[in-house]
Design an enzyme around this catalytic site. Structure first.
Site, PDB file in Angstrom:
ATOM      1  N   SER A   1       0.797  -0.943   0.157  1.00  7.75           N
ATOM      2  CA  SER A   1      -0.090  -0.081   0.105  1.00  7.75           C
ATOM      3  C   SER A   1       0.940   1.225  -0.245  1.00  7.75           C
ATOM      4  CB  SER A   1      -0.868   0.156   1.155  1.00  7.75           C
ATOM      5  OG  SER A   1      -0.063   0.519   2.266  1.00  7.75           O
ATOM      6  N   ASP A   2       0.303   2.433  -0.566  1.00  6.36           N
ATOM      7  CA  ASP A   2       0.901   3.764  -0.384  1.00  6.36           C
ATOM      8  C   ASP A   2       0.874   3.945   1.130  1.00  6.36           C
ATOM      9  OD1 ASP A   2       2.295   6.128  -0.411  1.00  6.36           O
ATOM     10  OD2 ASP A   2       1.083   6.681  -2.482  1.00  6.36           O
ATOM     11  N   TRP A   3       1.550   4.717   1.811  1.00  4.67           N
ATOM     12  CA  TRP A   3       1.568   4.983   3.162  1.00  4.67           C
ATOM     13  C   TRP A   3       0.077   5.434   3.726  1.00  4.67           C
ATOM     14  CZ3 TRP A   3       5.225   2.578   1.397  1.00  4.67           C
ATOM     15  CH2 TRP A   3       6.282   2.164   2.183  1.00  4.67           C
TER      16      TRP A   3
END
Length: 744
Positions: A275-277
């Protein structure tokens, strides 16, 4: 001595291509395109992986599916499973940060090479440079003992205002995929994972956390997915990063259609989805929809969706342990693939070496774009010149760090002023004046990092004393060079710009300088288009350079002085005004809770060329200090079957007085198509070095399947039979020759 060595390396970079050959590249001949193919994730460790998983507790398995520090996901020490170690990397390997917050770790051994931004890399139109970039950064990543680089970012440049345009390569899906694949291969040749991002349809910073992107299926397939598909199928990328935004109502880190049906089922992706953060919004749904690892910003790591919440869901039978095993095995396979496990000898790497600085130099030198050069104002003729005025804050501004995105802590960043000092004879006096101040409105400073439609608001009023100092410097110098444009505090992740204006009063300053010294050259330092129509009209010479890496200033000086002949080409269209750009002309940026890509397939030059709107500078445009003639364009046949490859040969003649590189561009069009099509689409390009007075033959190969459109009814790629026009030129607007072929 140092200067002599750098002069020599500049000359070598100008006269030859660098070639990083290894088993990933196959070369047919000098005139053919090289093919870059990555190594598939193998299955030879599956039995060992099954055995490891059988020994793991539920808690240990789930520990591998989420961050246990800012840039690692968990391992299992007792079984010899290491943490998966990640690093940010669009401009080079990011400095070490603390395990549980964004504060720098304060180490003294985490300096790295600052590489040119991806927009600059794309401007080289040179796949060898893309491989060099990936290979060089991959070595640095291994020297820092990392497993995964959070790069490359290959989202399409949909709007010139995009805060991440500088790192998003291009507006064209074909150029994006042709540059992304060798970069991925180069990285992964060093026993590390490329994490290709942000999948997908992540084309604005405004409302990026929640905006729901609506794209019709044909546009999705033809514009926004090709570079990702090629990175998976050809580059064999080992990881993909899910984006923040929604797509058709579902967040992209829990989007079954994108992560399972397209990425895994259609494309055969075998790696891990990260995932992106802080882009995860559910537990069971995100895991079942194809996410493997949840990463995030500071909160206790056990509070992540794929941490304690997942343990509880598994114990409540909301998700089976067999499902969890699938994701754990994917992670283990990639760890074995990059030799973080399995006992095989792994690439050791090297970092911030002279060789890597020279890699950065070579890319920077090929990225610089000459936009205007009347009366042969460039290269600078130094005979009789005793003084040069260097004007502008950007002459000394450093861009390795800055803004909201990931930068690089580097020991070497040669600024434009440094470069001129390094390269000019000592007999020439440099008169530096700052000219304009980089200032922002205090009340708007907080916008940096907020997802708003506009980033920091600039103060564009010039300071009279600074202007006067600049005017005096220009008056009292034989030549003036104004360094204007942008920087990485103004162009930044987390906010888009509100308009195209040159900030800090630069346009007014340039006018004043040109008025007192007609021998004024303007250099724009930026990563995205700006409104430079008035500046372009005012000056004899206009040069575009980028956030161009550790050696950027030396590369720029070598171009200005003619030691390097510029060969960069714009990787996006420079509009005359913002409303000419498709997303703005259709009033479909930035949207509110949802954004509809109303321009469809007509992104970038496709819109300008199809609608016959004149750009300020077209896609693929860039001048040289020499002139080229395109001659003897011919296809190897007149008719082709669906499984064949069109081969077009072109003679490129250097009709000027300097050796130089030209980028031959091949566009295709079909006027009688039964579906709507762009006036032309890039389907091939080749950069070639031609010595003065010589002629080189270039061959561009176009598989017939590249002519397909996506048919939404049959859900298949279809090549229409009939006549196609192959247009050979040096930009999307400068077509020199046409050849008509028939597809049977």
């Amino acid at each position: 001595m140092k200067n002599k060595i750098l002069y020599l390396s500049a000359a070598i970079a100008f006269v030859t291509f660098t070639s990083c050959k290894n088993e990933s590249q196959t070369t047919n001949s000098d005139s053919d395109q090289k093919e870059y193919v990555g190594k598939e994730i193998g299955s030879e460790f599956d039995a060992e992986i099954d055995k490891l998983v059988s020994q793991m507790t539920l808690e240990e398995k789930i520990g591998m599916l989420h961050g246990n520090s800012m840039f690692t996901s968990g391992g299992v020490k007792r079984l010899g499973i290491p943490e998966l170690k990640m690093a940010d990397g669009p401009l080079g390997v990011r400095e070490e940060i603390s395990r549980d917050n964004w504060a720098p770790a304060g180490l003294t051994d985490d300096f790295a090479t600052y590489y040119p931004a991806a927009g600059a890399l794309a401007a080289t139109f040179n796949q060898e440079m893309a491989y060099t970039f990936g290979n060089s950064v991959g070595q640095e990543l291994r020297a820092r003992d990392k497993d995964m680089l959070l790069s490359p970012a290959i989202n399409i440049v949909r709007t010139p205002l995009g805060g991440r345009t500088y790192e998003y390569m291009t507006e064209d899906p074909f150029l994006n995929k042709k540059m992304a694949v060798p970069m991925v291969v180069g990285l992964q040749d060093n026993d590390v994972m490329a994490c290709v991002k942000h999948f997908a349809a992540n084309n604005q910073e405004t409302n990026r956390d929640f905006v729901d992107v609506q794209i019709d299926e044909r546009t999705l397939r033809e514009i926004y997915l090709p570079a990702f598909e090629a990175s998976v199928k050809e580059g064999k990328a080992y990881s993909i990063m899910g984006a923040y935004n929604k797509f058709r109502g579902e967040y992209l880190c829990e989007n079954d259609y994108m992560l399972n049906k397209i990425l895994r089922d259609e494309w055969g992706f075998k790696g891990v989805v990260v995932s992106d953060w802080a882009a995860v919004h559910s537990t069971v749904k995100s895991l079942k929809s194809g996410l493997d690892i949840e990463m995030g910003t500071p909160k206790p790591f056990n509070e992540f969706f794929l941490a304690d919440k997942l343990i509880a869901a598994a114990k409540n039978k909301e998700i089976s342990e067999a499902e969890i095993d699938i994701h754990v095995k994917r992670i283990l396979r990639t760890l074995f693939q990059v030799k973080a496990m399995g006992g095989k000898e792994r690439v050791k790497g090297s970092i911030a070496t002279e060789a890597h600085y020279q890699d950065a130099y070579k890319i920077a030198a090929e990225a610089i774009v000459l936009l205007k050069n009347e009366n042969n104002a460039l290269p600078l003729q130094l005979e009789g010149v005793k003084s040069i005025a260097v004007i502008g804050n950007n002459a000394t501004k450093k861009n390795a760090l800055g803004g909201f995105g990931a930068g690089v802590k580097t020991k070497r960043e040669v600024t434009p002023l440094d470069g001129l000092k390094n390269r000019l004879p000592k007999s020439i006096q440099i008169n530096y004046a700052e000219g304009y101040l980089e200032r922002y409105e205090e009340k708007n400073k907080g916008n940096l990092g907020n997802i708003t439609s506009s980033g920091p608001v600039t103060i564009d009023k010039l300071e009279p004393a600074k202007v006067q100092e600049a005017i005096e410097a220009a008056k009292n110098s034989d030549i003036a060079i104004v360094f204007a444009g942008s920087n990485r505090d103004y162009e930044t992740e987390a906010s888009d710009r509100s308009d195209l204006h040159l900030p800090f009063g630069q346009e007014e300053l340039i006018k004043k300088i040109v008025d007192v010294n007609p021998r004024t050259i303007v250099v724009i330092v930026a990563g995205a288009p700006f409104g430079i129509d008035a500046v372009s009209k005012k000056t004899n010479a206009l040069v575009w350079t980028w956030f161009n890496g550790s050696e950027g200033g030396n590369a720029l000086a070598d171009v200005l002085l003619g030691k390097v002949n510029p060969s960069g080409k714009l990787p996006w269209t420079m509009p005359k005004k913002l409303m000419d750009s498709p997303a703005h002309a259709t009033n479909s940026f930035p949207g509110d809770k949802a954004v509809n890509y109303a321009e469809g397939i007509l992104v970038g030059y496709r819109w300008f060329d199809t609608k016959n709107i004149a750009p300020l500078y077209p896609f693929g445009f860039g001048l040289s200090y020499t002139t080229f003639a395109i001659e003897n364009v011919k296809a190897d046949k007149t008719e082709y079957a669906l499984n064949e490859t069109i081969s077009v040969s072109v003679d490129v003649k250097n009709t000027g007085k300097a050796d130089g590189k030209e980028v031959v561009q091949l566009y295709t069009s079909k006027s009688d198509s039964k579906v709507s099509r762009a006036a032309k689409e890039l389907k091939g390009f080749k950069k070639v070095l031609v010595k003065s007075g010589n002629s080189n033959t270039v061959t561009i190969k176009v598989p017939v399947k590249e002519l397909a459109y996506y048919d939404v009814t049959t859900k298949k790629w279809i090549v229409e039979p009939g006549k196609y026009t192959l247009k050979i030129g040096t930009s999307s607007r400068d077509i020199k020759k046409e050849v008509v072929v028939t597809i049977k």
